[in-house]
Motif scaffolding. Structure first.
Motif, short mmCIF file in Angstrom:
data_model
loop_
_atom_site.label_atom_id
_atom_site.label_comp_id
_atom_site.label_asym_id
_atom_site.label_seq_id
_atom_site.Cartn_x
_atom_site.Cartn_y
_atom_site.Cartn_z
N ARG A 66 -25.39 -7.81 29.51
CA ARG A 66 -24.05 -7.26 30.64
C ARG A 66 -23.73 -9.26 30.72
NH1 ARG A 66 -27.15 -4.21 35.28
NH2 ARG A 66 -28.04 -2.52 33.63
N GLY A 67 -22.51 -9.09 30.70
CA GLY A 67 -22.06 -10.89 30.92
C GLY A 67 -21.24 -11.38 30.10
N PRO A 68 -20.91 -12.08 30.21
CA PRO A 68 -21.25 -13.41 31.20
C PRO A 68 -20.77 -13.38 32.77
CG PRO A 68 -20.33 -14.53 29.63
CD PRO A 68 -20.30 -13.17 29.24
N VAL A 69 -21.56 -13.99 34.17
CA VAL A 69 -20.34 -13.82 35.39
C VAL A 69 -20.20 -14.66 35.21
CG1 VAL A 69 -20.45 -12.35 37.01
CG2 VAL A 69 -21.11 -11.24 34.99
N GLY A 70 -19.47 -15.30 36.53
CA GLY A 70 -19.55 -16.45 37.24
C GLY A 70 -19.02 -17.74 36.34
N GLU A 71 -20.12 -18.51 36.92
CA GLU A 71 -19.45 -20.57 36.99
C GLU A 71 -21.03 -21.01 36.94
OE1 GLU A 71 -18.49 -23.42 34.27
OE2 GLU A 71 -17.64 -21.52 34.44
N PRO A 72 -21.40 -21.59 36.58
CA PRO A 72 -21.95 -21.66 35.10
C PRO A 72 -22.60 -19.38 34.75
CG PRO A 72 -24.23 -21.97 35.81
CD PRO A 72 -22.99 -22.24 37.44
N PRO A 73 -21.91 -19.43 33.39
CA PRO A 73 -21.91 -18.54 33.15
C PRO A 73 -23.33 -18.27 32.86
CG PRO A 73 -21.25 -19.75 31.38
CD PRO A 73 -21.14 -19.93 32.08
N ILE A 74 -23.88 -16.06 33.45
CA ILE A 74 -25.06 -15.68 33.54
C ILE A 74 -24.61 -14.63 32.49
CG2 ILE A 74 -27.17 -14.98 34.80
CD1 ILE A 74 -26.45 -17.84 35.23
N SER A 75 -25.44 -14.42 32.26
CA SER A 75 -25.61 -12.94 31.35
C SER A 75 -26.89 -12.16 30.96
CB SER A 75 -25.24 -13.76 29.46
OG SER A 75 -25.81 -14.06 28.94
N GLN A 76 -27.10 -11.69 31.22
CA GLN A 76 -28.22 -10.89 31.55
C GLN A 76 -28.65 -9.53 29.99
OE1 GLN A 76 -28.28 -7.60 34.43
NE2 GLN A 76 -27.70 -9.00 35.60
N TRP A 77 -29.78 -10.14 29.06
CA TRP A 77 -30.12 -8.86 28.05
C TRP A 77 -31.02 -8.06 28.55
CZ3 TRP A 77 -30.77 -12.28 23.19
CH2 TRP A 77 -29.42 -12.25 22.51
N HIS A 78 -31.51 -6.59 28.67
CA HIS A 78 -32.25 -5.90 28.96
C HIS A 78 -32.98 -5.19 27.93
CE1 HIS A 78 -29.81 -4.93 33.16
NE2 HIS A 78 -29.09 -5.70 32.56
N TYR A 79 -34.30 -5.35 27.85
CA TYR A 79 -35.10 -4.62 27.11
C TYR A 79 -35.94 -4.00 27.81
CZ TYR A 79 -34.04 -8.82 23.25
OH TYR A 79 -33.82 -9.75 22.84
N GLN A 80 -36.90 -2.49 26.85
CA GLN A 80 -36.51 -1.59 27.84
C GLN A 80 -38.83 -2.40 29.12
OE1 GLN A 80 -39.92 0.72 24.83
NE2 GLN A 80 -40.59 2.10 26.68
N ASP A 81 -38.75 -3.11 28.70
CA ASP A 81 -39.76 -3.40 29.85
C ASP A 81 -39.03 -4.71 30.86
OD1 ASP A 81 -41.09 -1.64 29.25
OD2 ASP A 81 -42.60 -3.24 27.51
N PHE A 82 -38.74 -5.55 29.99
CA PHE A 82 -37.93 -6.45 30.89
C PHE A 82 -36.50 -6.88 30.82
CE2 PHE A 82 -39.80 -8.11 26.82
CZ PHE A 82 -38.33 -8.98 26.39
#
Length: 98
Positions: A66-82
């Protein structure tokens, strides 16, 4: 009716004082730091400052990005446990899923 309430209150007070220890009721407070509440081994998750390529090499492709969003750019990597939060190319934070 009022006599019943007064009698019940008096009996409750007597029972409480009789059953309570002489020094009053005591309780112990137990503090558990938030970081140690998870049963999972904290060493097996991405650490702050790791690069995207290091995370991908160690844990593989994420289930979702998901992302990146905003400034500074923040993105998310989704794994099974975290979920790994990146600021640019570096790990900002890792959050364990329930």
């Amino acid at each position: 009716m009022r006599k019943n309430k007064v009698l019940f209150g008096a009996l409750t007070l007597v029972a409480t004082m009789t059953l309570a220890p002489l020094g009053g009721v005591m309780a112990e407070e137990l503090r558990v730091p938030v970081g140690t509440q998870a049963d999972r081994n904290q060493e097996s998750f991405p650490k702050t400052g790791m690069s995207r390529s290091s995370v991908q090499a160690t844990w593989g492709e994420p289930d979702e990005i998901r992302g990146p969003v905003g400034e500074p750019p923040i993105s998310q990597w989704h794994y099974q446990d975290f979920v790994v939060y990146f600021e640019g190319d570096r790990v900002l934070h890792t959050v364990l899923k329930r």
